[in-house]
Motif scaffolding. Structure first.
Motif, PDB file in Angstrom:
ATOM      1  N   ALA A  42       0.906  -1.227  -0.081  1.00  0.00           N
ATOM      2  CA  ALA A  42      -0.096   0.727  -0.321  1.00  0.00           C
ATOM      3  C   ALA A  42       0.282   1.260   0.308  1.00  0.00           C
ATOM      4  N   GLY A  43       0.508   2.252  -1.191  1.00  0.00           N
ATOM      5  CA  GLY A  43       1.436   3.571  -0.585  1.00  0.00           C
ATOM      6  C   GLY A  43       0.951   4.559  -0.101  1.00  0.00           C
ATOM      7  N   ARG A  44       1.435   5.881   0.204  1.00  0.00           N
ATOM      8  CA  ARG A  44       1.051   6.312   1.635  1.00  0.00           C
ATOM      9  C   ARG A  44      -0.713   7.482   0.912  1.00  0.00           C
ATOM     10  N   TRP A  45      -1.328   7.207  -0.345  1.00  0.00           N
ATOM     11  CA  TRP A  45      -2.906   7.315  -0.065  1.00  0.00           C
ATOM     12  C   TRP A  45      -3.426   6.126   0.340  1.00  0.00           C
ATOM     13  N   ARG A  46      -2.939   4.826  -0.355  1.00  0.00           N
ATOM     14  CA  ARG A  46      -4.094   4.111  -0.333  1.00  0.00           C
ATOM     15  C   ARG A  46      -3.903   4.038   1.484  1.00  0.00           C
ATOM     16  N   ILE A  47      -2.619   3.772   2.369  1.00  0.00           N
ATOM     17  CA  ILE A  47      -3.045   4.304   4.361  1.00  0.00           C
ATOM     18  C   ILE A  47      -3.690   5.506   4.444  1.00  0.00           C
ATOM     19  N   LEU A  48      -3.573   6.154   3.693  1.00  0.00           N
ATOM     20  CA  LEU A  48      -4.655   7.386   4.644  1.00  0.00           C
ATOM     21  C   LEU A  48      -5.808   6.900   4.343  1.00  0.00           C
ATOM     22  N   TRP A  49      -6.653   6.264   3.331  1.00  0.00           N
ATOM     23  CA  TRP A  49      -7.913   6.421   3.087  1.00  0.00           C
ATOM     24  C   TRP A  49      -8.195   5.037   3.302  1.00  0.00           C
ATOM     25  N   GLN A  50      -7.215   3.849   3.204  1.00  0.00           N
ATOM     26  CA  GLN A  50      -8.104   2.481   4.154  1.00  0.00           C
ATOM     27  C   GLN A  50      -7.741   2.244   5.212  1.00  0.00           C
ATOM     28  N   VAL A  51      -6.853   2.783   5.442  1.00  0.00           N
ATOM     29  CA  VAL A  51      -6.250   2.394   6.901  1.00  0.00           C
ATOM     30  C   VAL A  51      -6.307   3.710   8.279  1.00  0.00           C
ATOM     31  N   VAL A  52      -5.807   4.531   8.132  1.00  0.00           N
ATOM     32  CA  VAL A  52      -5.927   5.818   8.340  1.00  0.00           C
ATOM     33  C   VAL A  52      -7.019   6.568   8.557  1.00  0.00           C
ATOM     34  N   PHE A  53      -8.251   6.347   7.643  1.00  0.00           N
ATOM     35  CA  PHE A  53      -9.104   7.365   7.722  1.00  0.00           C
ATOM     36  C   PHE A  53     -10.083   6.052   8.352  1.00  0.00           C
ATOM     37  N   PRO A  54     -10.032   5.687   8.118  1.00  0.00           N
ATOM     38  CA  PRO A  54     -11.263   4.326   9.440  1.00  0.00           C
ATOM     39  C   PRO A  54     -11.461   4.592  10.587  1.00  0.00           C
ATOM     40  N   ILE A  55     -10.496   4.624  11.176  1.00  0.00           N
ATOM     41  CA  ILE A  55      -9.912   4.787  12.464  1.00  0.00           C
ATOM     42  C   ILE A  55     -10.185   6.059  13.022  1.00  0.00           C
ATOM     43  N   VAL A  56      -9.924   6.835  12.563  1.00  0.00           N
ATOM     44  CA  VAL A  56     -10.043   8.024  13.267  1.00  0.00           C
ATOM     45  C   VAL A  56     -11.363   9.258  12.307  1.00  0.00           C
ATOM     46  N   ARG A  57     -13.037   7.943  11.761  1.00  0.00           N
ATOM     47  CA  ARG A  57     -13.866   8.861  11.586  1.00  0.00           C
ATOM     48  C   ARG A  57     -14.456   9.291  12.301  1.00  0.00           C
ATOM     49  N   PRO A  58     -14.577   8.967  13.103  1.00  0.00           N
ATOM     50  CA  PRO A  58     -15.384   9.130  13.986  1.00  0.00           C
ATOM     51  C   PRO A  58     -14.828  10.586  15.060  1.00  0.00           C
ATOM     52  N   THR A  59     -13.985  11.092  15.004  1.00  0.00           N
ATOM     53  CA  THR A  59     -12.674  12.294  15.479  1.00  0.00           C
ATOM     54  C   THR A  59     -13.177  13.013  14.226  1.00  0.00           C
ATOM     55  N   LEU A  60     -13.255  12.769  13.121  1.00  0.00           N
ATOM     56  CA  LEU A  60     -13.822  13.753  11.873  1.00  0.00           C
ATOM     57  C   LEU A  60     -14.577  14.469  12.034  1.00  0.00           C
ATOM     58  N   MET A  61     -15.921  13.500  12.419  1.00  0.00           N
ATOM     59  CA  MET A  61     -17.024  14.224  12.289  1.00  0.00           C
ATOM     60  C   MET A  61     -17.667  14.857  13.732  1.00  0.00           C
ATOM     61  N   VAL A  62     -16.816  14.666  14.691  1.00  0.00           N
ATOM     62  CA  VAL A  62     -16.844  15.833  15.480  1.00  0.00           C
ATOM     63  C   VAL A  62     -16.001  16.686  14.922  1.00  0.00           C
ATOM     64  N   LEU A  63     -15.145  16.830  14.336  1.00  0.00           N
ATOM     65  CA  LEU A  63     -14.690  18.014  13.494  1.00  0.00           C
ATOM     66  C   LEU A  63     -16.130  18.879  12.800  1.00  0.00           C
ATOM     67  N   VAL A  64     -16.377  18.024  11.663  1.00  0.00           N
ATOM     68  CA  VAL A  64     -17.252  18.483  11.069  1.00  0.00           C
ATOM     69  C   VAL A  64     -18.489  18.822  11.812  1.00  0.00           C
ATOM     70  N   ILE A  65     -18.853  18.839  12.904  1.00  0.00           N
ATOM     71  CA  ILE A  65     -19.762  18.912  13.068  1.00  0.00           C
ATOM     72  C   ILE A  65     -19.804  20.292  14.336  1.00  0.00           C
ATOM     73  N   PHE A  66     -18.252  20.695  14.732  1.00  0.00           N
ATOM     74  CA  PHE A  66     -17.792  21.641  15.290  1.00  0.00           C
ATOM     75  C   PHE A  66     -17.617  23.214  14.795  1.00  0.00           C
ATOM     76  N   PHE A  67     -17.264  22.554  13.065  1.00  0.00           N
ATOM     77  CA  PHE A  67     -16.481  23.581  12.649  1.00  0.00           C
ATOM     78  C   PHE A  67     -18.181  24.169  11.916  1.00  0.00           C
ATOM     79  N   PHE A  68     -18.870  22.705  11.235  1.00  0.00           N
ATOM     80  CA  PHE A  68     -20.184  24.205  11.084  1.00  0.00           C
ATOM     81  C   PHE A  68     -20.823  24.677  11.804  1.00  0.00           C
ATOM     82  N   ILE A  69     -21.248  24.296  13.311  1.00  0.00           N
ATOM     83  CA  ILE A  69     -21.664  25.573  14.563  1.00  0.00           C
ATOM     84  C   ILE A  69     -20.754  26.394  14.587  1.00  0.00           C
ATOM     85  N   TRP A  70     -19.425  26.528  14.089  1.00  0.00           N
ATOM     86  CA  TRP A  70     -18.471  27.566  14.585  1.00  0.00           C
ATOM     87  C   TRP A  70     -18.570  29.021  13.680  1.00  0.00           C
TER      88      TRP A  70
END
Length: 305
Positions: free
Chosen positions: A207-235
């Motif tokens: 796996a390359g860097r992009w594949r590691i990002l979207w298939q390994v890192v992204f699924p694990i940090v997805r809950p944190t990313l959703m929190v950021l989406v909600i906070f950024f929208f309200i702010w």
């Protein structure tokens, strides 16, 4: 021949083991103290909730109160009759549907773009282990501490030079960068503790860097990313100062600016202002209620492994 416990004479049996700790807790007085402490905590939580809800309740009372009723009885009185002209006046005076779409468009784009930019920056800092990682993280932390008043003139001048004066995209670009500074600082700390074994296993599989990002890192940090989406929208939804300076016409302005336009230099229509604040609060409240469960899962995602 061995002697069993039953055959021993009375008074010479094996001594019973000392009683162990009560599995249900300690003495009744300790349980009573814990129960009293819980009631004090509950009472404190109720007091804090009432203090937070008090301004909203006052706003709700005055939103449906006529100007005459407001001037005669004050802001804390119960309305003598329901007055809906304040909502109608606010809706027509500020062209609320246009302001609602502008606020939603700007907030949604900033929430998504700021989260994606935060993930890319944090991936390079936390996982990529670039040189000067600590200094870069401190730079993003410093960017969060700068007041908007110190940035508004150079931002306005740059927007004018690139042809984005009175454009919603100028506000989107500014807030995407501002919000991503906080998101990068948060995610860089999270990704800095990312398990190296997962990255090494993915690299061994080709796996390359992009594949590691979207298939390994992204699924694990997805809950944190959703929190950021909600906070950024309200702010972004609640931002006032930068949109006030950057957006100068009615067809590009947002809801907070529309609320400010109801106040004059010498007088203020309090019922219309309260009605406008109530109507403006409803979309953000609905957005929060829709994503409340997502926010709770994201905040508690790292609590249990």
């Amino acid at each position: 021949m061995s002697t069993t416990i039953e055959n021993l004479p009375a008074g010479r049996g094996v001594a019973a083991p000392p009683p162990g700790p009560d599995p249900r807790g300690s003495r009744p007085d300790a349980r009573h103290r814990r129960g009293a402490a819980r009631w004090f905590v509950l009472a404190g939580a109720v007091v804090v909730a009432l203090v937070i809800l008090a301004p909203m309740l006052i706003m709700l009372l005055n939103a449906f109160k006529s100007p005459t009723d407001y001037s005669q009885n004050g802001p804390l009185s119960i309305p003598t009759s329901l007055y809906f002209d304040g909502v109608v006046n606010f809706w027509t005076r500020v062209d609320f549907p246009v302001k609602l779409w502008n606020s939603f468009f700007i907030s949604a784009v900033v929430a998504v773009a700021g989260t994606v930019l935060s993930l890319l920056n944090a991936y390079a800092i936390g996982v990529g282990r670039i040189k000067g990682r600590l200094g870069i993280v401190l730079l993003f932390l410093l960017a969060n501490m700068l007041p908007q008043e110190a940035l508004i003139y150079p931002l306005f001048d740059m927007a004018r030079q690139v042809g984005l004066s009175n454009s919603q995209w100028s506000v989107i670009i500014i807030f995407t960068v501002i919000q991503s500074a906080f998101g990068t600082y948060l995610l860089a700390s999270v990704l800095g503790t990312f398990p190296p074994a997962l990255l090494e296993a993915a690299a061994l599989d080709g796996a390359g860097r992009w594949r590691i990002l979207w298939q390994v890192v992204f699924p694990i940090v997805r809950p944190t990313l959703m929190v950021l989406v909600i906070f950024f929208f309200i702010w972004t939804w609640n931002e006032f100062f930068i949109p006030l300076v950057m957006l100068t016409t009615n067809d590009t302005q947002t809801i907070p600016i529309a609320l400010a336009s109801l106040q004059g230099d010498r007088m203020m229509d309090a019922p219309t202002t309260n009605a406008g604040a109530l109507v403006s609060l409803i979309p953000a409240l609905v957005f929060f209620l829709i994503f409340q469960r997502t926010l709770t899962r994201g905040v508690t995602a790292g609590a249990v492994k």
